[in-house]
Write a protein that holds these residues in place. Structure first.
Motif, PDB file in Angstrom:
ATOM      1  N   GLU A  61     -15.654  14.011  13.476  1.00  0.00           N
ATOM      2  CA  GLU A  61     -14.428  13.215  13.284  1.00  0.00           C
ATOM      3  C   GLU A  61     -14.341  12.621  11.884  1.00  0.00           C
ATOM      4  OE1 GLU A  61     -11.884  10.046  12.694  1.00  0.00           O
ATOM      5  OE2 GLU A  61     -13.976   9.578  13.100  1.00  0.00           O
ATOM      6  N   PRO A  62     -15.383  11.946  11.375  1.00  0.00           N
ATOM      7  CA  PRO A  62     -15.245  11.412  10.016  1.00  0.00           C
ATOM      8  C   PRO A  62     -15.130  12.511   8.959  1.00  0.00           C
ATOM      9  CG  PRO A  62     -17.418  10.868  10.921  1.00  0.00           C
ATOM     10  CD  PRO A  62     -16.614  11.474  12.017  1.00  0.00           C
ATOM     11  N   LEU A  63     -15.791  13.631   9.157  1.00  0.00           N
ATOM     12  CA  LEU A  63     -15.682  14.720   8.183  1.00  0.00           C
ATOM     13  C   LEU A  63     -14.286  15.326   8.199  1.00  0.00           C
ATOM     14  CD1 LEU A  63     -19.196  16.359   8.590  1.00  0.00           C
ATOM     15  CD2 LEU A  63     -18.339  15.118   6.582  1.00  0.00           C
ATOM     16  N   ARG A  64     -13.672  15.449   9.372  1.00  0.00           N
ATOM     17  CA  ARG A  64     -12.279  15.935   9.445  1.00  0.00           C
ATOM     18  C   ARG A  64     -11.342  14.954   8.742  1.00  0.00           C
ATOM     19  NH1 ARG A  64     -12.313  21.067  10.216  1.00  0.00           N
ATOM     20  NH2 ARG A  64     -12.933  21.769  12.269  1.00  0.00           N
ATOM     21  N   ARG A  65     -11.579  13.667   8.907  1.00  0.00           N
ATOM     22  CA  ARG A  65     -10.749  12.667   8.227  1.00  0.00           C
ATOM     23  C   ARG A  65     -10.872  12.829   6.719  1.00  0.00           C
ATOM     24  NH1 ARG A  65     -10.820   6.369   9.736  1.00  0.00           N
ATOM     25  NH2 ARG A  65     -10.102   7.313  11.674  1.00  0.00           N
ATOM     26  N   ILE A  66     -12.095  13.075   6.258  1.00  0.00           N
ATOM     27  CA  ILE A  66     -12.328  13.294   4.824  1.00  0.00           C
ATOM     28  C   ILE A  66     -11.571  14.537   4.359  1.00  0.00           C
ATOM     29  CG2 ILE A  66     -14.108  13.982   3.154  1.00  0.00           C
ATOM     30  CD1 ILE A  66     -15.992  12.024   4.782  1.00  0.00           C
ATOM     31  N   GLN A  67     -11.531  15.575   5.181  1.00  0.00           N
ATOM     32  CA  GLN A  67     -10.765  16.763   4.799  1.00  0.00           C
ATOM     33  C   GLN A  67      -9.296  16.416   4.566  1.00  0.00           C
ATOM     34  OE1 GLN A  67     -12.085  19.707   7.937  1.00  0.00           O
ATOM     35  NE2 GLN A  67     -12.233  20.951   6.068  1.00  0.00           N
ATOM     36  N   HIS A  68      -8.747  15.582   5.415  1.00  0.00           N
ATOM     37  CA  HIS A  68      -7.355  15.148   5.224  1.00  0.00           C
ATOM     38  C   HIS A  68      -7.218  14.343   3.935  1.00  0.00           C
ATOM     39  CE1 HIS A  68      -5.500  16.524   8.980  1.00  0.00           C
ATOM     40  NE2 HIS A  68      -6.685  16.308   9.525  1.00  0.00           N
ATOM     41  N   HIS A  69      -8.176  13.464   3.685  1.00  0.00           N
ATOM     42  CA  HIS A  69      -8.151  12.685   2.433  1.00  0.00           C
ATOM     43  C   HIS A  69      -8.173  13.617   1.225  1.00  0.00           C
ATOM     44  CE1 HIS A  69     -10.251   8.952   4.433  1.00  0.00           C
ATOM     45  NE2 HIS A  69      -9.042   9.167   4.916  1.00  0.00           N
ATOM     46  N   LEU A  70      -9.047  14.621   1.271  1.00  0.00           N
ATOM     47  CA  LEU A  70      -9.167  15.541   0.137  1.00  0.00           C
ATOM     48  C   LEU A  70      -7.887  16.347  -0.069  1.00  0.00           C
ATOM     49  CD1 LEU A  70     -12.840  16.701   0.668  1.00  0.00           C
ATOM     50  CD2 LEU A  70     -11.955  15.451  -1.324  1.00  0.00           C
ATOM     51  N   PHE A  71      -7.229  16.712   1.014  1.00  0.00           N
ATOM     52  CA  PHE A  71      -5.946  17.402   0.885  1.00  0.00           C
ATOM     53  C   PHE A  71      -4.932  16.481   0.217  1.00  0.00           C
ATOM     54  CE2 PHE A  71      -2.143  19.681   2.040  1.00  0.00           C
ATOM     55  CZ  PHE A  71      -2.541  21.014   1.962  1.00  0.00           C
ATOM     56  N   ASP A  72      -4.912  15.209   0.631  1.00  0.00           N
ATOM     57  CA  ASP A  72      -4.034  14.217   0.003  1.00  0.00           C
ATOM     58  C   ASP A  72      -4.387  14.029  -1.472  1.00  0.00           C
ATOM     59  OD1 ASP A  72      -2.743  13.787   2.426  1.00  0.00           O
ATOM     60  OD2 ASP A  72      -3.867  11.973   2.905  1.00  0.00           O
ATOM     61  N   LEU A  73      -5.676  14.024  -1.772  1.00  0.00           N
ATOM     62  CA  LEU A  73      -6.123  13.864  -3.153  1.00  0.00           C
ATOM     63  C   LEU A  73      -5.620  15.023  -4.011  1.00  0.00           C
ATOM     64  CD1 LEU A  73      -7.865  12.221  -5.165  1.00  0.00           C
ATOM     65  CD2 LEU A  73      -9.796  13.638  -4.459  1.00  0.00           C
ATOM     66  N   GLY A  74      -5.733  16.247  -3.496  1.00  0.00           N
ATOM     67  CA  GLY A  74      -5.197  17.396  -4.225  1.00  0.00           C
ATOM     68  C   GLY A  74      -3.703  17.251  -4.466  1.00  0.00           C
ATOM     69  N   GLY A  75      -2.995  16.735  -3.475  1.00  0.00           N
ATOM     70  CA  GLY A  75      -1.564  16.476  -3.639  1.00  0.00           C
ATOM     71  C   GLY A  75      -1.294  15.433  -4.701  1.00  0.00           C
ATOM     72  N   GLU A  76      -2.145  14.421  -4.750  1.00  0.00           N
ATOM     73  CA  GLU A  76      -2.005  13.388  -5.785  1.00  0.00           C
ATOM     74  C   GLU A  76      -2.143  14.008  -7.176  1.00  0.00           C
ATOM     75  OE1 GLU A  76      -3.775   9.332  -5.180  1.00  0.00           O
ATOM     76  OE2 GLU A  76      -4.936   9.902  -6.960  1.00  0.00           O
ATOM     77  N   PHE A  77      -3.099  14.915  -7.339  1.00  0.00           N
ATOM     78  CA  PHE A  77      -3.272  15.574  -8.636  1.00  0.00           C
ATOM     79  C   PHE A  77      -2.099  16.504  -8.941  1.00  0.00           C
ATOM     80  CE2 PHE A  77      -8.030  15.107  -7.735  1.00  0.00           C
ATOM     81  CZ  PHE A  77      -8.097  13.899  -8.396  1.00  0.00           C
ATOM     82  N   ALA A  78      -1.452  17.053  -7.898  1.00  0.00           N
ATOM     83  CA  ALA A  78      -0.343  17.985  -8.085  1.00  0.00           C
ATOM     84  C   ALA A  78       0.952  17.289  -8.485  1.00  0.00           C
ATOM     85  CB  ALA A  78      -0.118  18.793  -6.810  1.00  0.00           C
ATOM     86  N   ILE A  79       0.991  15.968  -8.333  1.00  0.00           N
ATOM     87  CA  ILE A  79       2.183  15.198  -8.725  1.00  0.00           C
ATOM     88  C   ILE A  79       1.725  14.119  -9.700  1.00  0.00           C
ATOM     89  CG2 ILE A  79       4.149  13.826  -7.942  1.00  0.00           C
ATOM     90  CD1 ILE A  79       3.704  15.046  -5.131  1.00  0.00           C
ATOM     91  N   PRO A  80       1.730  14.413 -10.995  1.00  0.00           N
ATOM     92  CA  PRO A  80       1.279  13.416 -11.975  1.00  0.00           C
ATOM     93  C   PRO A  80       1.977  12.076 -11.772  1.00  0.00           C
ATOM     94  CG  PRO A  80       1.665  15.519 -13.043  1.00  0.00           C
ATOM     95  CD  PRO A  80       2.172  15.652 -11.633  1.00  0.00           C
ATOM     96  N   GLY A  81       1.172  11.022 -11.776  1.00  0.00           N
ATOM     97  CA  GLY A  81       1.694   9.669 -11.602  1.00  0.00           C
ATOM     98  C   GLY A  81       1.742   9.202 -10.168  1.00  0.00           C
ATOM     99  N   SER A  82       1.506  10.090  -9.214  1.00  0.00           N
ATOM    100  CA  SER A  82       1.556   9.668  -7.810  1.00  0.00           C
ATOM    101  C   SER A  82       0.250   8.992  -7.412  1.00  0.00           C
ATOM    102  CB  SER A  82       1.835  10.853  -6.887  1.00  0.00           C
ATOM    103  OG  SER A  82       0.725  11.721  -6.842  1.00  0.00           O
ATOM    104  N   VAL A  83       0.348   8.153  -6.401  1.00  0.00           N
ATOM    105  CA  VAL A  83      -0.822   7.448  -5.867  1.00  0.00           C
ATOM    106  C   VAL A  83      -0.825   7.626  -4.353  1.00  0.00           C
ATOM    107  CG1 VAL A  83      -1.908   5.202  -5.553  1.00  0.00           C
ATOM    108  CG2 VAL A  83      -0.827   5.758  -7.742  1.00  0.00           C
ATOM    109  N   VAL A  84      -1.871   8.283  -3.865  1.00  0.00           N
ATOM    110  CA  VAL A  84      -2.030   8.505  -2.432  1.00  0.00           C
ATOM    111  C   VAL A  84      -3.325   7.856  -1.957  1.00  0.00           C
ATOM    112  CG1 VAL A  84      -2.214  10.232  -0.608  1.00  0.00           C
ATOM    113  CG2 VAL A  84      -0.722  10.668  -2.568  1.00  0.00           C
ATOM    114  N   ILE A  85      -4.383   8.026  -2.733  1.00  0.00           N
ATOM    115  CA  ILE A  85      -5.690   7.469  -2.387  1.00  0.00           C
ATOM    116  C   ILE A  85      -5.742   6.026  -2.873  1.00  0.00           C
ATOM    117  CG2 ILE A  85      -8.182   7.674  -2.790  1.00  0.00           C
ATOM    118  CD1 ILE A  85      -6.989   9.919  -1.034  1.00  0.00           C
ATOM    119  N   GLY A  86      -6.156   5.128  -1.974  1.00  0.00           N
ATOM    120  CA  GLY A  86      -6.201   3.716  -2.324  1.00  0.00           C
ATOM    121  C   GLY A  86      -7.514   3.069  -1.936  1.00  0.00           C
ATOM    122  N   THR A  87      -7.582   1.771  -2.114  1.00  0.00           N
ATOM    123  CA  THR A  87      -8.813   1.039  -1.803  1.00  0.00           C
ATOM    124  C   THR A  87      -9.158   1.118  -0.322  1.00  0.00           C
ATOM    125  OG1 THR A  87      -7.559  -1.015  -1.623  1.00  0.00           O
ATOM    126  CG2 THR A  87      -8.590  -0.543  -3.759  1.00  0.00           C
TER     127      THR A  87
END
Length: 185
Positions: A61-87
């Protein structure tokens, strides 16, 4: 989500460029693309790790959650200036890390990757995560990035190290300790 990809190839990247989510095109070897690709690579390694685990070990379960985070992180890099990952993402990683580290003995030696196939795979994911972090640091020197994305990768590599230790020790397995004398000729 609908049918977004009805045709997989577009030929638009044949010139060595790729499209970002904001519509801009950049070189396929740009640091931003390297960051996106390496986050994807970490995600793939974690997916392979999950396939090495039993569902009852509590790690899926935590590793699957991390996979979702990493997908979001890739999306953040794909849109310069966007913020998806937070504290909140980083706080969750730290709590998860503390949970798994709680029962591990203190480190007195360096650990070599291995112990079990799952532990070795987790170490590989950790090493690729460290590479992703280095790429994001380099990207931050040439373009504005969300600092939390760099912090996330740093904590994630720490968590993967701890999970590798857990996996190497589970079922009576052992961690492989580095011995300086064995590295000599």
């Amino acid at each position: 989500m609908g049918n977004r990809l009805s045709k997989i190839y577009t030929r638009t990247g044949d010139d060595g460029s790729t499209g970002l989510a904001d519509g801009n095109r950049i070189a396929k070897n740009a640091q931003r693309v390297e960051a996106m690709g390496t986050a994807d690579e970490v995600n793939c390694h974690i997916g392979l790790l999950i396939e090495c685990l039993d569902d009852d070990d509590g790690l899926t379960e935590p590793l699957r959650r991390i996979q979702h985070h990493l997908f979001d992180l890739g999306g953040e890099f794909a849109i310069p200036g966007s913020v998806v990952i937070g504290t909140d993402h980083i706080d969750w990683l730290e709590k998860t890390l503390d949970h798994y580290n709680e029962d591990l003995p203190p480190l007195k030696n360096f650990i070599l990757p291995g112990g079990t196939p799952a532990a070795a795979q987790c170490h590989l994911a950790r090493a690729v995560c460290r590479r992703a972090e280095r790429i994001v640091v380099a990207l931050g020197h040439e373009d504005s990035i969300n600092p939390a994305s760099r912090h996330y990768l740093n904590r994630l590599s720490d968590l993967l190290f701890v999970i590798a230790r857990v996996l190497a020790r589970r079922d009576g397995g052992d961690e492989i300790l580095w011995e300086q004398k064995k590295s000599g000729l």
